[in-house]
Design an enzyme around this catalytic site. Structure first.
Site, PDB file in Angstrom:
ATOM      1  N   ASN A  78      21.495  69.180  99.793  1.00 17.59           N
ATOM      2  CA  ASN A  78      21.074  70.092  98.476  1.00 17.59           C
ATOM      3  C   ASN A  78      19.341  70.038  98.667  1.00 17.59           C
ATOM      4  OD1 ASN A  78      20.801  67.164  97.832  1.00 17.59           O
ATOM      5  ND2 ASN A  78      20.911  67.627  95.737  1.00 17.59           N
ATOM      6  N   GLU A 135      26.863  71.276 100.411  1.00 17.65           N
ATOM      7  CA  GLU A 135      28.046  72.279 101.014  1.00 17.65           C
ATOM      8  C   GLU A 135      27.847  73.698 101.514  1.00 17.65           C
ATOM      9  OE1 GLU A 135      27.878  70.604  98.298  1.00 17.65           O
ATOM     10  OE2 GLU A 135      29.840  69.697  97.579  1.00 17.65           O
ATOM     11  N   CYS A 169      30.735  76.028  95.059  1.00 14.45           N
ATOM     12  CA  CYS A 169      30.862  75.552  96.632  1.00 14.45           C
ATOM     13  C   CYS A 169      32.416  75.674  96.948  1.00 14.45           C
ATOM     14  CB  CYS A 169      30.359  74.301  96.885  1.00 14.45           C
ATOM     15  SG  CYS A 169      28.606  74.192  96.952  1.00 14.45           S
TER      16      CYS A 169
END
Ligand code: THU
Length: 130
Positions: free
Chosen positions: A42, A55, A89
């Site tokens: 992230n 992700e 996501c």
């Protein structure tokens, strides 16, 4: 690659996270059908809304390199709990990777496995656009 090694890589990947605002680091390892590996973490900025999850970093890297077929994604966080992918996501993974296996890993390296279909039942995708 063995599941244990992929779990270890996802945990390692947290070290690259830029998470100074949430202090919540996430690492992701995406595995293609040909066993290629794409990593993500992230990334946050001072303009908080521009944050991107681990992700999506992983899948966007893979797609931008021409990958189209995927097997699984390994997601590791700093939490005691198994952190599931956020709603945004889930949509992106469903559209770009399909019904892959999702391994959610806690900070102890324990995991829980779900399919994308379980995480996003009745997902919206291009089949509804016709
Ligand atoms: N985050 C991820 O990277 N993946 C998830 O599955 C959940 C949330 C990030 C976004 C933000 O940087 C931080 O974790 C706290 O929400």
């Amino acid at each position: 690659m063995a599941i244990e090694a992929l779990i270890e890589q996802a945990l390692e990947q947290r070290n690259f996270a830029r998470a100074s605002f949430s202090n919540f680091r996430v690492g992701a390892i995406l595995v293609t059908q040909n066993n290629e590996i794409y990593s993500g973490c992230n990334i946050e900025t001072s303009s908080y809304g521009l944050t991107i999850c681990a992700e999506r970093v992983a899948i966007f890297k893979a797609v931008s390199e021409g990958e189209t077929e995927f097997k699984s994604i390994f997601i590791a966080s700093d939490s005691d709990k198994f952190t599931p992918p956020c709603g945004a996501c889930r949509q992106v993974l469903w559209e770009l990777a399909g019904n892959i296996d999702v391994f959610m890993i806690n900070r102890f390296g324990e995991h829980q496995k779900r399919s994308m279909k379980e995480l996003l039942p009745l997902g919206f995708d291009k089949s509804f656009l016709t």
